[in-house]
Design an enzyme around this catalytic site. Structure first.
Site, mmCIF file in Angstrom:
data_model
loop_
_atom_site.group_PDB
_atom_site.id
_atom_site.type_symbol
_atom_site.label_atom_id
_atom_site.label_comp_id
_atom_site.label_asym_id
_atom_site.label_seq_id
_atom_site.Cartn_x
_atom_site.Cartn_y
_atom_site.Cartn_z
ATOM 1 N N ASN A 109 0.802 -1.223 0.000
ATOM 2 C CA ASN A 109 0.000 0.000 0.000
ATOM 3 C C ASN A 109 0.835 1.273 0.000
ATOM 4 O OD1 ASN A 109 0.383 -1.306 2.595
ATOM 5 N ND2 ASN A 109 -0.546 0.521 3.475
ATOM 6 N N GLN B 63 -5.119 -4.003 -1.892
ATOM 7 C CA GLN B 63 -4.707 -2.985 -2.875
ATOM 8 C C GLN B 63 -4.736 -3.496 -4.302
ATOM 9 O OE1 GLN B 63 -4.193 0.208 -2.499
ATOM 10 N NE2 GLN B 63 -4.163 0.377 -0.287
ATOM 11 N N CYS C 203 -3.234 4.525 7.641
ATOM 12 C CA CYS C 203 -3.272 3.866 8.950
ATOM 13 C C CYS C 203 -2.002 4.115 9.765
ATOM 14 C CB CYS C 203 -3.522 2.369 8.788
ATOM 15 S SG CYS C 203 -5.146 2.044 8.120
HETATM 16 N N1 PMP Z 1 -4.552 -3.831 3.983
HETATM 17 C C1 PMP Z 1 -4.075 -2.935 3.107
HETATM 18 C C2 PMP Z 1 -2.936 -3.328 2.212
HETATM 19 C C3 PMP Z 1 -4.619 -1.654 3.039
HETATM 20 O O1 PMP Z 1 -4.132 -0.766 2.182
HETATM 21 C C4 PMP Z 1 -5.685 -1.336 3.908
HETATM 22 C C5 PMP Z 1 -6.324 0.041 3.866
HETATM 23 N N2 PMP Z 1 -5.467 1.082 4.228
HETATM 24 C C6 PMP Z 1 -6.154 -2.322 4.795
HETATM 25 C C7 PMP Z 1 -5.566 -3.540 4.799
HETATM 26 C C8 PMP Z 1 -7.272 -2.040 5.752
HETATM 27 O O2 PMP Z 1 -8.459 -1.787 5.110
HETATM 28 P P1 PMP Z 1 -9.686 -1.216 5.970
HETATM 29 O O3 PMP Z 1 -9.222 0.073 6.542
HETATM 30 O O4 PMP Z 1 -10.762 -1.034 4.963
HETATM 31 O O5 PMP Z 1 -10.006 -2.216 7.000
#
Ligand code: PMP
Length: 399
Positions: free
Chosen positions: A178, A206, A357
């Site tokens: 990501n 992704q 995140c």
């Molecule tokens: N895994 C990856 C590689 C991501 O890019 C994301 C989103 N940032 C997530 C997991 C988590 O997704 P969500 O926030 O929709 O739970």
């Protein structure tokens, strides 16, 4: 405002929104109530969405369960397999992952390995990002290996092979990163564990709708997805579980959300029908338009890279130049300080310094690929097919 943060989330497709609306209005039935028309309509809508998603990855609809998103899917697979293998099968306690996974993998693995973070900051501001945490250790009885990656952020077969032990129960390696966009060779990595009868999970958040995924060709056991990365709604995702029929009880993983029998008992709770319908529609559109979408976005990406290189001779493009997610441009611009730039442009451009995140922290992905000293100069541009060449020129001028 030009939106260049499509790896964080995508705008909702109007066709998706239209498909969802009836399930927020007149079609409000609970699919688990089953016996009257309103409930049956909702149940049918959920199953149709499951079929659409299955068709996008060439799985059986029964092999998919809906979750609240990829973070939940990741938690579910890792904790569910770990719990089952250790406590029911007694077949091992070792998990392998990589250093550049999404936080929902890393923190889950750290949790299992016994790390506990206690937040010690008082008087937190509203948009609080914890920086000062105290780490303590407890013994949960799991052993986790975090693999190093190559200069592009990919896991090499050799390093996975060398890390496997007799006690290994699960390997979790992301399909596409990501932050730097590189793709792992999931087919060969998962073939390696298949030979040894070790479960393989890949966080495919992704890459869904961006690259061709065919679970008949790639021997993964589990995949995680989120709808809001493919022009669907937020708060809905899915988990692919190979050969597990939704209507049979859990056989070799433990549920994360205990309660009713929705999703075969793997994931209790009333279905978010409108969101599931939106996810199904987004999957249908992704399948229908992937080819055209990709050719547009690849062209736009090449143009953006060319313009960046012309304006910033010192630019460094990160990630695998060949095998990467279409439309993701991770760059180091030594002339800029990323957070200052993003703040300064915040009314005109939405751009990112890495994963949403992990905002407010130096990127551990950039560190893992050996570019730590440039973590303040890193930006991720992630395109969508609606952006025009003119907008790209304007943005580069603004930069
Ligand atoms: N895994 C990856 C590689 C991501 O890019 C994301 C989103 N940032 C997530 C997991 C988590 O997704 P969500 O926030 O929709 O739970």
């Amino acid at each position: 405002m030009i939106y260049l943060d499509n790896s964080a989330t995508t705008p909702i497709d109007p066709e998706v929104l239209d498909a969802m609306m009836p399930y927020l209005k007149e079609e409000f039935g609970n699919p688990s109530s089953r016996h009257y028309t309103l409930a049956k309509n909702a149940e049918r809508a959920v199953e149709e969405a499951r079929e659409n998603l299955a068709s996008l990855i060439n799985s059986k609809p029964d092999e998919l369960i809906f979750t609240s998103g990829a973070s939940e899917s990741n938690n579910f697979v890792i904790k569910g397999v770990a719990d089952y293998k250790k406590y029911y099968e007694n077949s091992g306690n070792h998990i392998i992952t990589s250093k550049v996974e999404h936080k929902s993998i890393l923190q889950t693995c750290k949790f299992l390995s016994g790390e506990v973070y206690l937040n010690k900051e008082k008087n937190k501001p509203k948009s609080y990002v914890p920086r000062k945490v105290k780490s303590v250790k407890v013994d949960r009885g799991y052993d986790v290996t975090f693999l190093d990656v190559n200069e592009y952020g990919q896991v090499e077969n050799k390093s996975l092979d060398e890390a496997i032990k007799d006690t290994t129960i699960l390997v979790s390696i992301m399909w596409g990163n990501n932050e730097v966009g590189s793709l792992n060779d999931i087919k060969s990595l998962s073939s390696l564990t298949r030979e040894k009868n070790i479960r393989f999970h890949s966080d495919a958040t992704q890459v869904l709708g961006k690259i061709h995924i065919d679970v008949k060709q790639v021997p993964v056991d589990f995949l995680s997805f989120s709808a809001h990365k493919i022009y669907g709604p937020k708060g809905i995702g899915a988990c692919y579980i190979r050969n597990k029929m939704k209507d049979t009880p859990n056989i070799d993983m433990t549920a994360l959300i205990h309660g009713g029998l929705q999703e075969g008992g793997y994931r209790a709770g009333t279905h978010a029908v409108h969101n599931i319908v939106g996810f199904g529609k987004a999957a249908e559109i992704a399948k229908r338009e992937m080819k055209e979408y990709n050719s547009k976005i690849i062209e736009l990406e090449l143009e953006t890279r060319k313009l960046l290189k012309a304006k910033f001779p010192n630019v460094e493009f990160l990630g695998d130049p060949k095998n990467h997610i279409p439309g993701v441009i991770p760059v180091i611009l030594p002339e800029i300080i990323n957070e200052m730039l993003i703040e300064k442009l915040s009314n005109d451009v939405a751009i990112s310094s890495g994963s949403a995140c992990s905002i407010g922290e130096p990127s551990y992905v950039i560190e893992a690929i050996g570019k730590k000293i440039f973590s303040n100069n890193f930006i991720r541009i992630s395109l969508n097919a609606e952006i025009s060449s003119k907008e790209i020129c304007n943005i580069i001028d603004l930069l």
